[in-house]
Design a protein around this motif. Structure first.
Motif, short mmCIF file in Angstrom:
data_model
loop_
_atom_site.label_atom_id
_atom_site.label_comp_id
_atom_site.label_asym_id
_atom_site.label_seq_id
_atom_site.Cartn_x
_atom_site.Cartn_y
_atom_site.Cartn_z
N LEU A 230 13.84 10.43 -18.89
CA LEU A 230 14.83 11.39 -19.35
C LEU A 230 15.23 11.13 -20.79
O LEU A 230 15.19 12.02 -21.64
CB LEU A 230 16.06 11.35 -18.45
CG LEU A 230 17.17 12.36 -18.79
CD1 LEU A 230 16.70 13.78 -18.53
CD2 LEU A 230 18.44 12.07 -18.00
N ARG A 231 15.60 9.88 -21.10
CA ARG A 231 16.00 9.56 -22.46
C ARG A 231 14.82 9.58 -23.43
O ARG A 231 14.95 10.01 -24.58
CB ARG A 231 16.63 8.16 -22.48
CG ARG A 231 18.02 8.09 -21.86
CD ARG A 231 18.43 6.64 -21.70
NE ARG A 231 19.82 6.48 -21.34
CZ ARG A 231 20.28 5.47 -20.61
NH1 ARG A 231 19.44 4.55 -20.16
NH2 ARG A 231 21.57 5.38 -20.34
N ASP A 232 13.67 9.13 -22.97
CA ASP A 232 12.53 8.97 -23.85
C ASP A 232 11.94 10.31 -24.27
O ASP A 232 11.59 10.50 -25.44
CB ASP A 232 11.45 8.13 -23.17
CG ASP A 232 10.26 7.83 -24.06
OD1 ASP A 232 10.49 7.49 -25.24
OD2 ASP A 232 9.12 7.96 -23.60
N MET A 233 11.82 11.25 -23.35
CA MET A 233 11.09 12.48 -23.63
C MET A 233 11.93 13.75 -23.57
O MET A 233 11.73 14.66 -24.36
CB MET A 233 9.92 12.62 -22.64
CG MET A 233 8.88 11.52 -22.74
SD MET A 233 8.08 11.41 -24.36
CE MET A 233 7.07 12.88 -24.33
N VAL A 234 12.87 13.82 -22.63
CA VAL A 234 13.64 15.07 -22.48
C VAL A 234 14.68 15.22 -23.58
O VAL A 234 14.76 16.26 -24.24
CB VAL A 234 14.31 15.15 -21.09
CG1 VAL A 234 15.16 16.42 -21.00
CG2 VAL A 234 13.25 15.15 -20.00
N THR A 235 15.47 14.16 -23.82
CA THR A 235 16.54 14.25 -24.81
C THR A 235 15.99 14.58 -26.18
O THR A 235 16.67 15.21 -26.99
CB THR A 235 17.32 12.92 -24.87
OG1 THR A 235 17.76 12.58 -23.55
CG2 THR A 235 18.54 13.04 -25.76
N ASN A 236 14.78 14.18 -26.45
CA ASN A 236 14.19 14.41 -27.77
C ASN A 236 13.22 15.58 -27.75
O ASN A 236 13.59 16.72 -27.99
CB ASN A 236 13.50 13.13 -28.26
CG ASN A 236 14.47 11.97 -28.38
OD1 ASN A 236 15.28 11.94 -29.28
ND2 ASN A 236 14.39 11.02 -27.46
#
Length: 487
Positions: A230-236
């Motif tokens: 979630l933090r690695d790919m979705v947020t960005n």
């Protein structure tokens, strides 16, 4: 826009994997094509204790390994390496910065700083640069993610950077925005009149965004355990892609108009409340399986201990505004999946009435597929009649109208994302960089999802490596009568 090139680049993390694989080859390509200022100087900085000659040797090795064969020109490599200098610097040690400033020298001609560091080192890095006057009016800074791990930490980093640099001199990097096909989303939407009338809730049934990887942890275990999918790919990356699909038409292609419209999309994202989390999100973690015909270990086996960090996430999102009310955006990313694939699939609504139904003709809704990798293509799936006399009924089939950017522009060399972003940093164009309000709105939305997982005690569902994730991800769309675009 008026371009304002600087005379120097200060490259932190200059001996790391990103620098070797992407940054140095990108800078070389810009140099080889005559796009860097004539007297432009690149100063590498990292903890490794080497001198200028040692760094030159390392740079030559990186170029030899990662440049394509048709770009390897000894004379151009020699002239590029002549631009390089190196200074050992520990960002956590204030005593490192005076010698760095001495190496950089006069910055009156302009300096661009490329800063890639752990979130815990941003404050010491900025304070160190301030202490030796490397944050003045002629200096701009590029920030590589991760910019924090949640909204409070991101705000803390942004506050720290803002104490030294105004927003007009801050370039937050999301390398997906430098990809040619990602920029073609804007050309496709706003350069063709026939899409706009149906690019809304009246014409589109759903949007799917997938970033699937076949790799596992590789050498990113330390980072990934603190991040997860979630933090690695979705947020960005994924939310930036969503914004380009959902944004209103900007008046101009410039840093203010484009980023204003993206920010409106992020503010319109419907928060996922804890009571909705179980129905609108799916988390997963891969266990052992086969990818590309090779047996691979599970995440916990690679890590060496049991972990509840997600390597897969699927989300049903909504943009609550006039254009997109009621249209689901299905977002999906994961590691150790069936194949490497980054794409956006826009499924249009079916025709209101089929004249072919009485003759056996079956219609499928039109779908526009924008593939970002491994192949860069734009494909529109349309219905066509199969050849024949039709005595036994009309037979219709879905056929692709396909544009391959590699084939269509075969005479032009394809730029990798970091070439464009580094050149824009050097020349001062912020259009493809992320503004502070965007970053914080993205974190606000994904933090609410993580809060929902915590409130529900959500644990990742296991899926075999080499598949498309947990079966619950299939159910996420199938409940709405939608199937993931996996071709």
């Amino acid at each position: 826009m008026t371009r304002d090139p600087v005379a120097q680049l200060l490259l932190f993390g200059a001996t790391g994997d990103l620098a070797r694989r992407m940054l140095l080859p990108s800078l070389f390509n810009l140099h080889a094509d005559g796009l860097l200022p004539e007297a432009f100087v690149i100063t590498g900085a990292a903890r490794q204790d080497i001198d200028d000659a040692g760094y030159a040797t390392m740079a030559r090795e990186a170029l030899g390994e990662f440049l394509p064969d048709d770009r390897k020109d000894d004379a151009k490599i020699d002239s590029f390496v002549a631009r390089l200098r190196y200074q050992a610097c520990d960002l956590s040690d204030p005593k490192s910065f005076p010698s760095l400033a001495e190496k950089v020298g006069d910055v009156s001609g302009g300096l661009a700083i490329y800063l890639s560091t752990a979130p815990s080192l941003f404050e010491s890095a900025i304070e160190g640069l301030q202490s030796v006057n490397l944050t003045g009016d002629t200096v701009r800074v590029g920030l590589e993610k991760p910019l924090g791990y949640d909204l409070p930490s991101s705000q803390e980093i942004n506050d720290t950077v803002a104490r030294a640099f105004p927003e007009t001199r801050i370039f937050r990097i999301d390398h997906y925005l430098g990809k040619e096909t990602v920029q073609n989303i804007l050309a496709l939407r706003f350069g063709n009149s026939f899409f706009e009338p149906v690019w809304n809730a009246r014409g589109i049934d759903n949007v799917q965004i997938t970033i699937a990887e076949t790799v596992g942890l590789e050498d990113r275990a330390g980072y990934y355990e603190g991040a997860g999918a979630l933090r690695d790919m979705v947020t960005n990356h994924i939310l930036q892609l969503l914004a380009l699909i959902a944004m209103e038409p900007p008046a101009r292609f410039d840093k203010d108009d484009v980023r204003d419209e993206k920010a409106k999309v992020f503010r319109s994202l419907r928060p996922i409340a804890p009571e909705e989390s179980q129905a609108q999100t799916v988390t997963g973690q891969y266990f052992g399986g086969a990818v590309g015909g090779k047996i691979v270990r599970g995440y916990d086996e690679e890590l060496g201990y049991d972990s509840d960090v997600e390597t897969f996430v699927a989300i049903k999102a909504h943009v609550d505004n006039w254009r997109w009310q009621g249209v689901p955006f299905y977002l999906r990313t994961g590691k150790r999946m069936a194949k490497r694939q980054s794409e956006i699939a826009i499924q249009f609504k079916p025709v209101p009435h089929s004249m072919f139904a009485g003759r056996g003709g079956l219609l499928q809704p039109n779908t526009l597929v924008i593939r970002l990798q491994p192949d860069e293509t734009i494909e529109l799936l349309v219905m066509a009649k199969e050849p024949g006399l039709d005595r036994d009924g009309v037979r219709l089939r879905e056929v692709p109208l396909k544009l391959s950017l590699d084939s269509e522009f075969s005479g032009q060399r394809r730029r990798i994302a970091y070439e464009r972003l580094l050149l824009d940093l050097i020349e001062g164009d912020q259009t493809l960089f992320v503004r502070r309000d965007e970053v914080e709105a993205q974190w606000r939305w994904t933090d609410a999802i993580r809060a929902g997982w915590a409130a529900n005690g959500t644990k990742p569902k296991h899926y075999p490596a080499g598949t498309w994730g947990p079966s619950a991800a299939i159910a996420l769309t199938e409940r709405d009568g939608v199937t993931w675009q996996d071709d």
